[in-house]
Write an enzyme that holds these catalytic residues in place. Sequence first.
Site: not given
Ligand SMILES: *Cc1c(COP(=O)(O)O)cnc(C)c1O
Length: 384
Positions: A264, A142, A43, A312
């Site tokens: 800055y 979640r 992802k 930046m």
């Molecule tokens: C992002 C995610 C993972 C991977 O998690 P890591 O901590 O990066 O290994 C696995 N399962 C789900 C459902 C996730 O959202």
Amino acid sequence: MIPDRATAALTIDLAALVENWRQLRGRMGAGSAVPKDCAAVLKADAYGTGARRALPALARAGCRTFFVAQVDEALSLIDLLPETARIFVLSGPPPGGAREMVAHGLIPVLNSADQIATWAETCGQTGIRAPCALHVDTGMTRLGLSWTEARALVADPGPLAAMEPVLLMSHLACADTPEHPLNTRQLEAFQAASRAFPRLPASLANSSGLFLDPAFRFDLGRPGIALYGGNPTPGGPNPMGEVVRLQGKILQVRQIDTPSPVGYGATHHAAAGRRLAIVGVGYADGYPRAAGNRSMGRLGGWPVPLVGRVSMDLITFDVSDAPETLAHPGAWIDLIGPGYGVDDLAEESGTIGYEILTRLGARYPRTYLSDDASTASVREDPIA
Ligand SMILES: *Cc1c(COP(=O)(O)O)cnc(C)c1O
């Protein structure tokens, strides 16, 4: 070739990525009679490293199961997917998007009774018993079916008749804190869930979960961050190889002859006699602004502190303690890399390695070190 005018350069080591996956897959195999497997979570563009590079490298190494968060991420990768491999979409079928998923063979993770109903309806309409994963929430609150919804499904599996569940999964909230009591509670809840769906392969462990008790591993590991070199065992030594190297180029060296405010807000004062190197990377490149006056770089291996605020497009290092010959316009300073990894920069800037990686910028050139030892070791990126 990195163009001369580039002020930063990102190098992604695909061989290290593949080696990390092999190491994690090894953890899945340890001490089990039944063959177990290890997926790869791709992802957010493979955590900022480039999913279109990561997927083929991992597939060549034998990885057959991939996870992304969204349908569009999956669609942008399916042309690279070997026929024997599969992509799961963690957020499930989006409104109006289920048919497209069936058509492309994408596998949704079904997170709610509504998504199960949508998938059942789409399977009915298309006449395809399309595969899916069932996500049971075991304590993170979640995405996922509540325990009540999961029990209802066990009592009346009718909604599943039209589809082909191929995986049962849940996600750990505290895997990076082994002593946290929620880990055991989630494990027990997931064991109960997998007894309720005895025929489904089960998947619970993310990267850190693979370093907990072997009971957390079930049938399929689901690592993300550890593939990309993040430490799955925070507080302990990092067992993973470094995948990402970010370098910034020195644009100018300033010899301070009278005490001078830097950057800055004038938050740093350079004493007379100090030497400062101005580097062409800033928060617009994903370098965290919160690292101002806190993080480090490495010049030819010498640690050099970042001074003043992150601008930046610019940051400043005090290079007085490095050999003078190393600090010249055109020289590179390592910002993430050997001896100072993603987690180190994250810690200095009050965040986590995940956020550092997923913010890696698009303004600088990327070089991919090949995973394939039989070809040239450095390959340019024709895709980006
Ligand atoms: C992002 C995610 C993972 C991977 O998690 P890591 O901590 O990066 O290994 C696995 N399962 C789900 C459902 C996730 O959202």
